[in-house]
Scaffold this motif. Structure first.
Motif, PDB file in Angstrom:
ATOM      1  N   GLU A 111      17.845 -11.711 -37.606  1.00 33.63           N
ATOM      2  CA  GLU A 111      17.839 -10.447 -38.249  1.00 33.63           C
ATOM      3  C   GLU A 111      17.177 -10.796 -39.986  1.00 33.63           C
ATOM      4  OE1 GLU A 111      22.311 -11.578 -38.819  1.00 33.63           O
ATOM      5  OE2 GLU A 111      22.514 -11.053 -37.121  1.00 33.63           O
ATOM      6  N   HIS A 112      17.270 -12.047 -40.305  1.00 34.52           N
ATOM      7  CA  HIS A 112      16.385 -13.025 -41.404  1.00 34.52           C
ATOM      8  C   HIS A 112      14.738 -12.799 -41.469  1.00 34.52           C
ATOM      9  CE1 HIS A 112      19.907 -12.840 -43.505  1.00 34.52           C
ATOM     10  NE2 HIS A 112      20.185 -13.701 -42.615  1.00 34.52           N
ATOM     11  N   ARG A 113      13.948 -13.462 -40.511  1.00 42.78           N
ATOM     12  CA  ARG A 113      12.655 -13.576 -40.779  1.00 42.78           C
ATOM     13  C   ARG A 113      12.396 -12.847 -40.152  1.00 42.78           C
ATOM     14  NH1 ARG A 113      11.507 -16.894 -44.422  1.00 42.78           N
ATOM     15  NH2 ARG A 113       9.844 -17.109 -43.087  1.00 42.78           N
ATOM     16  N   LEU A 114      12.657 -11.755 -39.408  1.00 42.05           N
ATOM     17  CA  LEU A 114      12.073 -10.424 -38.636  1.00 42.05           C
ATOM     18  C   LEU A 114      12.225  -9.180 -39.197  1.00 42.05           C
ATOM     19  CD1 LEU A 114      12.026 -11.035 -35.020  1.00 42.05           C
ATOM     20  CD2 LEU A 114      10.034 -11.500 -36.659  1.00 42.05           C
ATOM     21  N   ALA A 115      12.706  -8.979 -40.416  1.00 42.82           N
ATOM     22  CA  ALA A 115      13.781  -8.040 -41.242  1.00 42.82           C
ATOM     23  C   ALA A 115      12.863  -7.334 -41.434  1.00 42.82           C
ATOM     24  CB  ALA A 115      15.136  -8.354 -42.610  1.00 42.82           C
ATOM     25  N   ARG A 116      12.007  -7.733 -42.321  1.00 43.18           N
ATOM     26  CA  ARG A 116      10.503  -6.147 -42.794  1.00 43.18           C
ATOM     27  C   ARG A 116       9.224  -6.671 -42.259  1.00 43.18           C
ATOM     28  NH1 ARG A 116      10.722  -9.972 -48.492  1.00 43.18           N
ATOM     29  NH2 ARG A 116      12.028  -8.644 -49.223  1.00 43.18           N
ATOM     30  N   ARG A 117       9.610  -6.966 -40.504  1.00 46.24           N
ATOM     31  CA  ARG A 117       8.305  -7.103 -39.657  1.00 46.24           C
ATOM     32  C   ARG A 117       8.748  -5.785 -39.376  1.00 46.24           C
ATOM     33  NH1 ARG A 117       4.561 -11.165 -38.017  1.00 46.24           N
ATOM     34  NH2 ARG A 117       5.540 -12.800 -39.407  1.00 46.24           N
ATOM     35  N   CYS A 118       7.606  -4.434 -38.573  1.00 42.82           N
ATOM     36  CA  CYS A 118       7.786  -3.688 -37.770  1.00 42.82           C
ATOM     37  C   CYS A 118       8.445  -3.653 -36.432  1.00 42.82           C
ATOM     38  CB  CYS A 118       6.292  -2.511 -37.038  1.00 42.82           C
ATOM     39  SG  CYS A 118       5.430  -3.731 -35.586  1.00 42.82           S
ATOM     40  N   GLU A 119       8.931  -2.812 -36.102  1.00 38.95           N
ATOM     41  CA  GLU A 119      10.079  -1.984 -35.296  1.00 38.95           C
ATOM     42  C   GLU A 119       8.745  -2.644 -33.101  1.00 38.95           C
ATOM     43  OE1 GLU A 119      11.024   1.471 -34.773  1.00 38.95           O
ATOM     44  OE2 GLU A 119      12.790   1.370 -35.800  1.00 38.95           O
ATOM     45  N   SER A 120       8.238  -2.797 -33.159  1.00 39.89           N
ATOM     46  CA  SER A 120       7.309  -3.876 -31.959  1.00 39.89           C
ATOM     47  C   SER A 120       7.397  -5.022 -32.461  1.00 39.89           C
ATOM     48  CB  SER A 120       6.379  -3.037 -31.769  1.00 39.89           C
ATOM     49  OG  SER A 120       5.196  -3.433 -32.820  1.00 39.89           O
ATOM     50  N   THR A 121       7.029  -5.321 -33.427  1.00 37.81           N
ATOM     51  CA  THR A 121       7.401  -7.284 -33.264  1.00 37.81           C
ATOM     52  C   THR A 121       8.494  -7.621 -33.424  1.00 37.81           C
ATOM     53  OG1 THR A 121       5.035  -6.999 -34.777  1.00 37.81           O
ATOM     54  CG2 THR A 121       7.012  -8.834 -34.921  1.00 37.81           C
ATOM     55  N   GLN A 122       9.133  -6.611 -33.541  1.00 39.07           N
ATOM     56  CA  GLN A 122      10.577  -7.033 -33.578  1.00 39.07           C
ATOM     57  C   GLN A 122      11.622  -7.375 -31.767  1.00 39.07           C
ATOM     58  OE1 GLN A 122      13.589  -5.111 -36.253  1.00 39.07           O
ATOM     59  NE2 GLN A 122      12.833  -5.468 -37.821  1.00 39.07           N
ATOM     60  N   TYR A 123      10.934  -6.466 -31.337  1.00 40.31           N
ATOM     61  CA  TYR A 123      11.219  -5.967 -29.875  1.00 40.31           C
ATOM     62  C   TYR A 123      10.506  -7.459 -29.336  1.00 40.31           C
ATOM     63  CZ  TYR A 123      10.446  -4.418 -25.025  1.00 40.31           C
ATOM     64  OH  TYR A 123      11.515  -3.577 -23.749  1.00 40.31           O
ATOM     65  N   TYR A 124       8.956  -7.755 -29.453  1.00 41.34           N
ATOM     66  CA  TYR A 124       8.465  -8.751 -28.673  1.00 41.34           C
ATOM     67  C   TYR A 124       9.030 -10.244 -28.556  1.00 41.34           C
ATOM     68  CZ  TYR A 124       5.235  -5.354 -27.100  1.00 41.34           C
ATOM     69  OH  TYR A 124       4.382  -3.892 -26.116  1.00 41.34           O
ATOM     70  N   TYR A 125       9.367  -9.606 -30.300  1.00 37.79           N
ATOM     71  CA  TYR A 125      10.354 -11.496 -30.281  1.00 37.79           C
ATOM     72  C   TYR A 125      11.689 -11.504 -29.746  1.00 37.79           C
ATOM     73  CZ  TYR A 125       7.375 -13.103 -33.300  1.00 37.79           C
ATOM     74  OH  TYR A 125       6.119 -13.988 -34.436  1.00 37.79           O
ATOM     75  N   LEU A 126      12.509 -10.236 -29.247  1.00 40.78           N
ATOM     76  CA  LEU A 126      13.712 -10.183 -29.245  1.00 40.78           C
ATOM     77  C   LEU A 126      13.202 -10.449 -27.458  1.00 40.78           C
ATOM     78  CD1 LEU A 126      17.060  -9.934 -28.918  1.00 40.78           C
ATOM     79  CD2 LEU A 126      15.903  -6.885 -28.145  1.00 40.78           C
TER      80      LEU A 126
END
Length: 95
Positions: A58-73
């Protein structure tokens, strides 16, 4: 003197896919581990609680693009599976 935690050994049982995919998961898992260790001084995933991983997403990936958030998930799901925890994290990406 204790040895540093080996994320590659920890994830080896659940890592599948191409070489590039495995390397991406390892790189991202090490980043997750480093961020949580810096914030809460918890060096290994065995010490983590759901709130620590949720904070990262929620906090460290908040400003990342959606694809980056998805791969981290996806990497988080591997970590949770390896820990055998019932934690569920929803993807914040809008369809």
């Amino acid at each position: 003197m204790s040895k540093p935690f080996d994320m590659e050994l920890f994830l080896s049982a659940v890592l599948t896919g191409s070489y590039a995919t495995r390397q991406r998961h390892l790189r991202q898992a090490k980043i997750i581990q480093a961020e949580i260790a810096e914030r809460w001084q918890l060096e290994t995933p065995w010490a983590w609680r759901r709130k620590h991983v949720a904070w990262f997403l929620e906090h460290r990936l908040a400003r990342r693009c959606e694809s980056t958030q998805y791969y981290y998930l996806l990497t988080v799901r591997l970590l949770v599976g390896r820990l055998e925890k019932p934690w569920v994290f929803k993807c914040q990406i809008r369809d």
